[in-house]
Write an enzyme that holds these catalytic residues in place. Structure first.
Site, short mmCIF file in Angstrom:
data_model
loop_
_atom_site.label_atom_id
_atom_site.label_comp_id
_atom_site.label_asym_id
_atom_site.label_seq_id
_atom_site.Cartn_x
_atom_site.Cartn_y
_atom_site.Cartn_z
N ASP A 118 -18.01 0.71 22.52
CA ASP A 118 -17.03 0.47 21.47
C ASP A 118 -17.57 -0.57 20.48
O ASP A 118 -18.39 -1.40 20.85
CB ASP A 118 -15.72 -0.06 22.08
CG ASP A 118 -14.68 1.03 22.22
OD1 ASP A 118 -15.00 2.19 21.93
OD2 ASP A 118 -13.55 0.71 22.63
N LYS A 129 -14.41 2.91 17.16
CA LYS A 129 -13.32 3.47 16.34
C LYS A 129 -12.29 2.39 16.08
O LYS A 129 -11.41 2.14 16.90
CB LYS A 129 -12.69 4.70 16.98
CG LYS A 129 -12.34 4.51 18.42
CD LYS A 129 -11.72 5.77 18.99
CE LYS A 129 -11.30 5.49 20.42
NZ LYS A 129 -10.38 4.37 20.56
N MET A 170 -3.62 -7.12 17.49
CA MET A 170 -3.65 -6.26 16.29
C MET A 170 -2.48 -6.59 15.35
O MET A 170 -1.86 -5.70 14.77
CB MET A 170 -3.62 -4.77 16.71
CG MET A 170 -4.94 -4.33 17.34
SD MET A 170 -4.82 -2.82 18.36
CE MET A 170 -4.31 -3.49 19.96
#
Lengths: 270, 270
Positions: free
Chosen positions: A36, A57, A169
């Site tokens: 990742d 991603k 996030m």
């Protein structure tokens, strides 16, 4: 039929010394490593036998589709290889491990999961606080501000628990989440932002909920970052200086430097 | 004045391979090791230079008072020694690290914190589930059923968040917590209990909230255990068999065996 398998490996927040011994052993034995893009690229030095494939991603960015990652894992495991899928933090906390486990299970491919340090824990260590200081709370809630349907979590319900909130996030929607939290919590509630926790690029902001949507943004803090809100965070206030950059020590230096070089581009893409 | 320091070191759930590399390095350099009693005693093999002092304190049991542990840390660090205080799981999640950090800070003793794997993460790995499967929830709440004032957490507020609940220290009050959760969540909500996660003694129960206060108790599951409640837990149901004992593999075997021998008494005392 196959003797291959997939290991979902948690790489922790970045410092390679925060990998578990189990993770290091799995990497040493890996045939294929799927990486990742929030993972310290220096990790590949621990997988000398492996073919490394980058499958980053990031939300909203050009990235490798999930379906393609699934196919890669299944293809290589089907050939009898040991595939190590490396995820940042702990694979079982935000990161679509659930969907990957389900797909692998349906394909009858053995899956092993290796835990790691999630960035919320690394952020607390950096701030020198317990996430669950018993004079302040009885727990901690890890929540993503980025819901699957792009709606907002129920911030009022989360605030009502009295637990420390560790928000992942959240930087791109910090205004709306602060507004919602301010309807439920005092403006003076301690808050912190830790960007790139446990890496050489780590930056911290400490303050109160009423400044959370303003000051960290002004100081340039952005993703990837953990936002912490709650009275337990107040224990950090006399411990660190505002937007202090943490010094790095010891033998992880070389890995950190490599990472900084490489993540220059990642940060730019974020 | 002093060149000593204290490292609050997270030992993870038990498997020594789940220690971080950073933790192993700190143990190798330790002069004094203070050991909690939920920690795998085999860990002392990683601290060959250290004098080891056992300072276990289980809820409700005969134990070393917290004030004495604080004094021990300060005394040895004051002599310029490197004191490693070893705690189970992650030191920053339930375990009074907050109070220890405050006391050490007041005594002007440098503190380093090394994160680890908390048993809730190890339980999820064992069940093969993501704690935050995005089809089911947007987060996870780690909460202790054992409040400082011996009251109960606000289970209705916790249930209202829609997050997976990872309940620590809940086995002794499983009836009252289930009753409270059943007022807020469907009886069919998936639930699990994992005792001694990531150790050779691991035992698991999987079922639904309406059976949570009955079946695991009947099957003899007790502390130390993590209780997981929420729809994300349902992903585990076809993955493991009820009260299956996990097989242990690899080089951690010897350590596990040592641990089992020693923890026979701990389990009895619990």
């Amino acid at each position: 039929m196959t003797t291959g398998k997939v290991t979902l490996l948690s790489a922790g927040p970045g410092d390679l010394d925060l990998l578990t011994i189990k993770a290091a052993k799995a990497l040493a034995a890996a045939d294929i490593v799927l990486l990742d893009d929030l993972v310290n690229p220096g990790i590949v030095s621990l997988a000398p036998r492996a073919r490394v494939i980058r499958v980053g991603k990031r939300g909203g960015c050009k990235s490798t589709p999930q379906a393609f990652i699934q196919r890669l894992m299944q293809r290589y495991a089907g050939k009898g290889l040991h595939v190590v899928r490396v995820k940042g933090g702990d694979a079982l906390l935000f990161g679509r491990a659930g969907e990957e486990i389900t797909a692998l299970r349906h394909a009858q491919i053995p899956v092993e999961i290796i835990n790691g340090i999630s960035s919320g824990f690394a952020a607390a260590a950096s701030l020198g606080i317990s996430l669950t200081h018993r004079e302040h709370c009885q727990g901690v809630t890890f929540v993503t501000a980025h819901k699957q349907d792009h709606g907002e979590p129920n911030w009022a319900a989360l605030a009502a628990t009295g637990t420390t909130l560790a928000i992942y996030m959240g930087m791109t929607r910090i205004e709306s989440l602060c507004q919602a939290l301010l309807s439920a919590l005092p403006a003076s509630t301690p808050a912190a932002v830790v960007q790139w926790a446990a890496t050489a690029s780590e930056r911290r902001w400490l303050g109160t909920l009423d400044r959370l949507a303003i000051d960290p943004v002004k100081e340039g803090l952005e993703s990837p970052a953990v936002i912490l809100v709650g009275n337990a965070v107040g224990e950090a206030v006399d411990w660190v200086t505002h937007h202090e950059t943490r010094a790095c020590a010891g033998d992880a230096h070389a890995a950190f430097n490599t990472w900084q070089d490489v993540t220059g581009t990642v940060q730019h893409a974020a």
